[in-house]
Design a protein around this motif. Structure first.
Motif, short mmCIF file in Angstrom:
data_model
loop_
_atom_site.label_atom_id
_atom_site.label_comp_id
_atom_site.label_asym_id
_atom_site.label_seq_id
_atom_site.Cartn_x
_atom_site.Cartn_y
_atom_site.Cartn_z
N ARG A 179 -2.98 11.97 -3.91
CA ARG A 179 -1.88 11.05 -4.22
C ARG A 179 -2.28 9.60 -3.92
NH1 ARG A 179 2.01 12.07 -7.67
NH2 ARG A 179 3.79 11.28 -6.49
N TYR A 180 -2.95 9.37 -2.78
CA TYR A 180 -3.44 8.03 -2.47
C TYR A 180 -4.41 7.56 -3.56
CZ TYR A 180 -1.55 7.77 2.31
OH TYR A 180 -0.72 7.69 3.39
N ARG A 227 7.04 2.46 -1.17
CA ARG A 227 7.43 3.70 -1.84
C ARG A 227 7.31 3.48 -3.35
NH1 ARG A 227 11.12 7.11 1.01
NH2 ARG A 227 11.86 5.18 1.99
N TYR A 228 6.33 4.15 -3.94
CA TYR A 228 6.13 4.09 -5.39
C TYR A 228 6.54 5.43 -6.02
CZ TYR A 228 2.94 0.05 -4.74
OH TYR A 228 2.37 -1.17 -4.43
N SER A 279 6.85 10.48 -4.03
CA SER A 279 6.18 9.20 -3.85
C SER A 279 4.68 9.37 -3.67
CB SER A 279 6.78 8.44 -2.66
OG SER A 279 6.84 9.27 -1.51
N PHE A 280 3.96 8.26 -3.86
CA PHE A 280 2.50 8.27 -3.78
C PHE A 280 2.07 7.90 -2.36
CE2 PHE A 280 3.45 7.74 -8.21
CZ PHE A 280 2.45 8.44 -8.89
N ASP A 281 2.39 8.77 -1.41
CA ASP A 281 2.10 8.47 -0.02
C ASP A 281 1.95 9.78 0.75
OD1 ASP A 281 4.71 9.40 0.21
OD2 ASP A 281 5.58 7.44 0.63
N THR A 296 0.83 -1.20 0.00
CA THR A 296 0.00 0.00 0.00
C THR A 296 0.87 1.25 0.00
OG1 THR A 296 -0.07 0.26 2.40
CG2 THR A 296 -1.67 -1.25 1.41
N SER A 297 0.22 2.40 -0.07
CA SER A 297 0.93 3.68 0.00
C SER A 297 1.63 3.87 1.33
CB SER A 297 -0.06 4.83 -0.22
OG SER A 297 -0.79 4.65 -1.40
N LEU A 324 -2.65 6.63 -6.95
CA LEU A 324 -1.95 5.35 -6.96
C LEU A 324 -2.91 4.19 -7.17
CD1 LEU A 324 0.64 3.68 -6.64
CD2 LEU A 324 0.14 3.56 -4.18
#
Length: 300
Positions: free
Chosen positions: A290-291, A239-240, A256-258, A234-235, A294
């Motif tokens: 952002r969440y 780290r995406y 990142s998407f978090d 998950t977010s 993703l």
């Protein structure tokens, strides 16, 4: 809702009315058990957000649902035994609106006290350690690497799970052998690397880089079988990065998407003493976006 010190909920009266008893709250998740479901745990992800070991206000709207739905999506694609007993929407209970989409009914496990971290890129605490030792968790790395650089191959860098409010401690694989025994330590390492490679390939197909992640494992109390648990990919646990942005370089290549937006704002507006300031609406909205982005990119 009654809260403990630090703002962690003790339980939700709507679930308690359905005979679910609150047994634990972490930074994000609340756990419930019921006499009607022996050997099962109801895991409910909240919208709570934390940074620098502090819970912040307000939460991020939709965060708990995003974490749960992304975990469920990944559990179905990894080929690894997991803890799900029944997934939403078939929980075997009529859960109240606003809870069902954040809930997973799972098997109770004997949890192992480590975070199974896999890194494919040098960033975060790994980058900080590398600057001092040219290694991460005792694993030597090539000289001359920079922040955010790709590693020659993914590495397994476990951490000891600290109590709530304390920092997890990076440890060596040898230390996990001392904690878990050689067979279990090796099984967790091997499973983590296999899952990571599977997930990274799926993310790559969607224009995303999986830079690092952490898994949690437990053992079935009856059979001892290793089981993937908690949230996955998950977010909050991973780290995406956007692959195109990363390749272009520049100051945003590691965005990142978090909750990075939250951490960055808090670092610039709080000296880490006393009570953290309330998050501005604009920061909350950007983080929620952002969440959302993703999960849309991965599951579309």
């Amino acid at each position: 809702m009654i809260t403990q010190a630090g703002g962690v909920p003790r339980g939700d009266a709507r679930l308690e009315a359905l005979h679910w008893t609150h047994v634990y709250s972490g930074k994000v998740r609340d756990l419930y058990t019921s006499e009607a479901a022996p050997g099962r745990v109801l895991v409910v992800a909240s919208d709570r957000v934390s940074a620098f070991d502090h819970l912040l206000e307000p939460g991020i709207p939709g965060k708990g649902a995003h974490l749960t739905q992304l975990s469920l999506w990944w559990f179905g694609r990894l080929g690894m035994r997991n803890h799900l007993a029944a997934a939403h929407p078939s929980l075997g209970e009529h859960l109240p609106p606003g809870i069902a989409e954040r809930a997973m009914l799972v098997h109770e496990l004997d949890m192992h006290p480590i975070e199974a971290v896999v890194r494919a890129y040098l960033v975060g605490s790994g980058w900080l350690e590398y600057q001092q030792t040219q290694s991460v968790c005792g694993i030597p790395l090539p000289a001359g690497l920079g922040n955010g650089d790709r590693l020659p191959e993914p590495i397994y860098t476990p951490a000891f799970k600290a109590p709530l409010g304390e920092h997890d401690e990076n440890i060596s694989f040898d230390r996990t052998v001392e904690l878990l025994g050689a067979e279990t330590a090796a099984a967790i390492r091997d499973a983590s690397l296999t899952i990571f490679r599977t997930a990274a390939a799926i993310a790559e197909q969607r224009g995303l880089i999986l830079a690092d992640t952490k898994f949690e494992f437990g053992s079935d109390p009856a059979t001892g079988e290793l089981t993937l648990a908690d949230e996955v990919l998950t977010s909050d646990s991973s780290r995406y990065w956007d692959a195109e942005t990363y390749a272009a370089g520049g100051i945003h290549r590691l965005d990142s998407f978090d909750k990075q937006i939250v951490r960055d704002w808090l670092a610039a507006n709080w000296d880490k003493t006393g009570t953290p300031p309330e998050l501005p609406a604009e920061i909350v909205e950007r983080t929620a976006a952002r969440y959302e982005e993703l999960i849309e990119r991965l599951t579309a």
